[in-house]
Design a protein around this motif. Structure first.
Motif, PDB file in Angstrom:
ATOM      1  N   GLY A 143       7.273  -3.542  -5.222  1.00 44.53           N
ATOM      2  CA  GLY A 143       5.998  -3.604  -4.497  1.00 44.53           C
ATOM      3  C   GLY A 143       5.464  -5.027  -4.463  1.00 44.53           C
ATOM      4  N   VAL A 144       5.602  -5.726  -5.576  1.00 41.89           N
ATOM      5  CA  VAL A 144       5.165  -7.127  -5.639  1.00 41.89           C
ATOM      6  C   VAL A 144       5.995  -7.958  -4.647  1.00 41.89           C
ATOM      7  CG1 VAL A 144       5.041  -9.184  -7.118  1.00 41.89           C
ATOM      8  CG2 VAL A 144       4.365  -6.946  -8.037  1.00 41.89           C
ATOM      9  N   ALA A 177      -1.133  -7.785  -5.099  1.00 40.46           N
ATOM     10  CA  ALA A 177      -0.226  -6.653  -5.360  1.00 40.46           C
ATOM     11  C   ALA A 177      -0.461  -6.099  -6.760  1.00 40.46           C
ATOM     12  CB  ALA A 177       1.226  -7.098  -5.199  1.00 40.46           C
ATOM     13  N   ILE A 178      -0.600  -6.989  -7.714  1.00 39.34           N
ATOM     14  CA  ILE A 178      -0.799  -6.555  -9.109  1.00 39.34           C
ATOM     15  C   ILE A 178      -2.128  -5.806  -9.240  1.00 39.34           C
ATOM     16  CG2 ILE A 178      -1.182  -7.366 -11.479  1.00 39.34           C
ATOM     17  CD1 ILE A 178       1.006  -9.451 -10.990  1.00 39.34           C
ATOM     18  N   ALA A 179      -3.166  -6.334  -8.604  1.00 41.79           N
ATOM     19  CA  ALA A 179      -4.484  -5.675  -8.683  1.00 41.79           C
ATOM     20  C   ALA A 179      -4.396  -4.263  -8.114  1.00 41.79           C
ATOM     21  CB  ALA A 179      -5.520  -6.505  -7.936  1.00 41.79           C
ATOM     22  N   LEU A 180      -3.690  -4.113  -7.026  1.00 40.13           N
ATOM     23  CA  LEU A 180      -3.591  -2.797  -6.381  1.00 40.13           C
ATOM     24  C   LEU A 180      -2.711  -1.843  -7.201  1.00 40.13           C
ATOM     25  CD1 LEU A 180      -4.358  -1.330  -3.686  1.00 40.13           C
ATOM     26  CD2 LEU A 180      -2.116  -2.012  -2.849  1.00 40.13           C
ATOM     27  N   LEU A 181      -1.509  -2.320  -7.536  1.00 38.18           N
ATOM     28  CA  LEU A 181      -0.545  -1.435  -8.202  1.00 38.18           C
ATOM     29  C   LEU A 181      -1.009  -1.023  -9.594  1.00 38.18           C
ATOM     30  CD1 LEU A 181       2.613  -3.361  -7.005  1.00 38.18           C
ATOM     31  CD2 LEU A 181       2.096  -0.968  -6.456  1.00 38.18           C
ATOM     32  N   SER A 182      -1.739  -1.898 -10.262  1.00 38.67           N
ATOM     33  CA  SER A 182      -2.158  -1.545 -11.629  1.00 38.67           C
ATOM     34  C   SER A 182      -3.220  -0.448 -11.635  1.00 38.67           C
ATOM     35  CB  SER A 182      -2.611  -2.781 -12.412  1.00 38.67           C
ATOM     36  OG  SER A 182      -3.651  -3.402 -11.728  1.00 38.67           O
ATOM     37  N   GLN A 183      -3.732  -0.120 -10.436  1.00 35.51           N
ATOM     38  CA  GLN A 183      -4.696   0.991 -10.348  1.00 35.51           C
ATOM     39  C   GLN A 183      -3.994   2.329 -10.071  1.00 35.51           C
ATOM     40  OE1 GLN A 183      -8.015   0.602 -10.890  1.00 35.51           O
ATOM     41  NE2 GLN A 183      -7.382  -1.506 -11.344  1.00 35.51           N
ATOM     42  N   GLU A 199       0.840  -1.210   0.000  1.00 37.44           N
ATOM     43  CA  GLU A 199       0.000   0.000   0.000  1.00 37.44           C
ATOM     44  C   GLU A 199       0.877   1.263   0.000  1.00 37.44           C
ATOM     45  OE1 GLU A 199      -0.483  -2.586   2.014  1.00 37.44           O
ATOM     46  OE2 GLU A 199      -2.507  -3.301   1.501  1.00 37.44           O
ATOM     47  N   ASP A 200       2.025   1.187   0.693  1.00 42.17           N
ATOM     48  CA  ASP A 200       2.953   2.340   0.701  1.00 42.17           C
ATOM     49  C   ASP A 200       3.518   2.559  -0.705  1.00 42.17           C
ATOM     50  OD1 ASP A 200       2.628   2.329   3.465  1.00 42.17           O
ATOM     51  OD2 ASP A 200       4.387   1.060   3.777  1.00 42.17           O
ATOM     52  N   VAL A 201       3.840   1.438  -1.357  1.00 46.69           N
ATOM     53  CA  VAL A 201       4.405   1.524  -2.708  1.00 46.69           C
ATOM     54  C   VAL A 201       3.375   2.149  -3.649  1.00 46.69           C
ATOM     55  CG1 VAL A 201       5.300   0.189  -4.660  1.00 46.69           C
ATOM     56  CG2 VAL A 201       5.924  -0.445  -2.323  1.00 46.69           C
ATOM     57  N   CYS A 202       2.143   1.679  -3.506  1.00 44.50           N
ATOM     58  CA  CYS A 202       1.079   2.194  -4.366  1.00 44.50           C
ATOM     59  C   CYS A 202       0.907   3.703  -4.143  1.00 44.50           C
ATOM     60  CB  CYS A 202      -0.220   1.436  -4.033  1.00 44.50           C
ATOM     61  SG  CYS A 202      -1.469   1.678  -5.256  1.00 44.50           S
ATOM     62  N   ARG A 203       0.979   4.094  -2.889  1.00 43.04           N
ATOM     63  CA  ARG A 203       0.780   5.520  -2.573  1.00 43.04           C
ATOM     64  C   ARG A 203       1.904   6.396  -3.132  1.00 43.04           C
ATOM     65  NH1 ARG A 203       0.523   5.165   2.630  1.00 43.04           N
ATOM     66  NH2 ARG A 203       2.624   5.938   2.879  1.00 43.04           N
ATOM     67  N   VAL A 204       3.170   5.954  -3.028  1.00 42.66           N
ATOM     68  CA  VAL A 204       4.255   6.809  -3.548  1.00 42.66           C
ATOM     69  C   VAL A 204       4.184   6.935  -5.070  1.00 42.66           C
ATOM     70  CG1 VAL A 204       5.841   6.503  -1.600  1.00 42.66           C
ATOM     71  CG2 VAL A 204       6.076   5.007  -3.594  1.00 42.66           C
ATOM     72  N   ILE A 205       3.627   5.905  -5.716  1.00 40.54           N
ATOM     73  CA  ILE A 205       3.461   6.008  -7.178  1.00 40.54           C
ATOM     74  C   ILE A 205       2.302   6.961  -7.492  1.00 40.54           C
ATOM     75  CG2 ILE A 205       2.879   4.771  -9.305  1.00 40.54           C
ATOM     76  CD1 ILE A 205       4.180   2.254  -8.113  1.00 40.54           C
ATOM     77  N   LYS A 206       1.184   6.735  -6.850  1.00 42.72           N
ATOM     78  CA  LYS A 206      -0.029   7.521  -7.110  1.00 42.72           C
ATOM     79  C   LYS A 206       0.177   9.008  -6.795  1.00 42.72           C
ATOM     80  CE  LYS A 206      -4.809   6.295  -6.693  1.00 42.72           C
ATOM     81  NZ  LYS A 206      -5.693   5.251  -6.316  1.00 42.72           N
ATOM     82  N   ASP A 207       0.820   9.264  -5.659  1.00 45.07           N
ATOM     83  CA  ASP A 207       1.020  10.663  -5.236  1.00 45.07           C
ATOM     84  C   ASP A 207       2.229  11.310  -5.913  1.00 45.07           C
ATOM     85  OD1 ASP A 207      -1.114  10.235  -3.636  1.00 45.07           O
ATOM     86  OD2 ASP A 207      -0.024  10.230  -1.735  1.00 45.07           O
ATOM     87  N   MET A 208       2.918  10.548  -6.744  1.00 43.58           N
ATOM     88  CA  MET A 208       4.057  11.059  -7.506  1.00 43.58           C
ATOM     89  C   MET A 208       5.266  11.452  -6.650  1.00 43.58           C
ATOM     90  SD  MET A 208       2.102  13.031 -10.580  1.00 43.58           S
ATOM     91  CE  MET A 208       3.568  13.582 -11.423  1.00 43.58           C
TER      92      MET A 208
END
Ligand code: MRU
Length: 345
Positions: free
Chosen positions: A60-61, A80-86, A36-45
């Motif tokens: 992240g995976v 992980a893939i489902a989350l990160l791909s969003q 979730e942290d990985v997803c957030r740093v990508i999403k928030d740039m």
């Protein structure tokens, strides 16, 4: 690895990333312990740039697998893939890296050390990106002559990649070869990757640059102050059209009008050969706040309506050449891309 800037660190458990949102003001690192942290740093740039998004997503995976292996590795990978791909839709490197991690698992799932294999794969994606960037720079540098004044957009440098750069990689190589160049840096509103990140990189590398606001490029081209344009890409499709940071299309039109060569530098992981033309590329729309506020200060009435596409698409007829680690692709691009990627064989 000859990375120009170190901006990610992996200790086997935690991924540390240099927070690009705080640059150039301060160099602060963020820790990602969960997917979730990985997803957030990508999403928030906090991290951004097509190749880097892919690299970080691969780790992240690995993080999710290591944290949840007792519940099943395959399940952890799929989650992980489902989350990160969003997280961000336009840069295809994200999906490329996630698919590569999944394929690595499928090939090696019978092995006892499959978790280590996945970790090695994430490392490999990172290392290869640096090698690929250097290869592209070697190809691209032939288009740079001493005395050139080069315009670039957004940040396609070490920060956007594993640590070397795509469009900026060519500029680093030209500088290493002693070519005397001046880089015009588009500030790149709304998030200012050019002003904040590309200037920071060029300053560190002691390469001459001038920062301009995005609306100055046409005037400078008309005054014959720009010899070439080099940009990166977030997704290149079969016909050679591509998506890149918003503002790239306007630059390509201006370059065409003024007969200025326009080069795109991108690794094969940025190609989406499932799409026929650039109009099919999904475009990310981001928050209104990015446009209304700069450094948390409003620059417009705060209730203004806003449209904020983060990318635009450029058709192939505006591109002089695409520089990829597999070689240089010139028009007609459909044939060139098909040849270089062995399509139809
Ligand atoms: O929104 P960003 O900052 O992730 O966009 C980055 C770009 O558009 C770059 O030009 C692109 O990723 C190519 S970089 C190697």
């Amino acid at each position: 690895m000859s990375a120009i800037i170190k901006h990610i660190e992996w200790d086997g458990k935690i991924l540390k990333v240099l927070d690009q949102k705080r640059l150039p003001k301060e160099e602060q690192w963020l820790e990602c312990e969960r997917v979730e942290d990985v997803c957030r740093v990508i999403k928030d740039m906090n991290i951004r740039g097509a190749p880097l998004i892919g690299i970080v997503a691969a780790f992240g995976v690995v993080i999710n697998v290591k944290n949840n292996k007792s519940h099943g590795i395959e399940k952890a990978i799929n989650e992980a893939i489902a989350l990160l791909s969003q997280s961000r839709p336009t840069a295809v490197n994200l999906f490329w890296a996630l698919e590569r991690m999944k394929a690595t698992y499928t090939r090696n799932k019978a092995r006892e050390d499959v978790v280590e294999v996945l970790e090695q794969e994430a490392y490999k994606i990172w290392e290869e990106d640096i090698q690929i960037s250097e290869k592209m720079a070697e190809y691209g540098v032939q288009f740079v002559e001493s005395g050139d004044r080069i315009l670039t957009h957004c940040n396609a440098g070490a920060l956007a990649t594993g640590g070397y750069g795509t469009a900026l990689g060519v500029i680093y190589k030209a500088n290493q070869q002693g070519k005397d160049i001046l880089v015009y840096v588009d500030e790149t509103r709304p998030v200012l990757q050019g002003a904040r990140l590309t200037c920071w990189e060029l300053k560190k590398a002691k390469i001459k640059y001038k920062l301009i606001s995005d609306n100055m490029a046409g005037f400078l081209m008309n005054q014959r102050k720009i010899d070439k344009v080099f940009v990166g890409a977030d997704r290149i499709v079969k016909n050679g059209g591509f998506a890149n940071k918003i503002g790239t299309y306007s630059l390509a039109c201006l370059a065409k009008k003024h007969n200025i060569p326009f080069y795109v530098v991108a690794p094969s992981s940025s190609f989406d050969l499932n799409l026929e033309n650039e109009t099919q590329i999904p475009i990310e729309y981001r928050s209104r706040e990015e446009v209304i506020f700069i450094n948390e200060k409003p620059i417009a009435p705060v209730d203004s309506d806003v449209e904020n596409p983060a990318f635009d698409v450029t058709p192939p007829e505006l591109v002089t050449a695409i520089i990829c680690e597999k070689g240089i692709i010139k028009p007609p691009f459909t044939e060139g891309i098909s040849r270089i990627f062995n399509l139809g064989k």
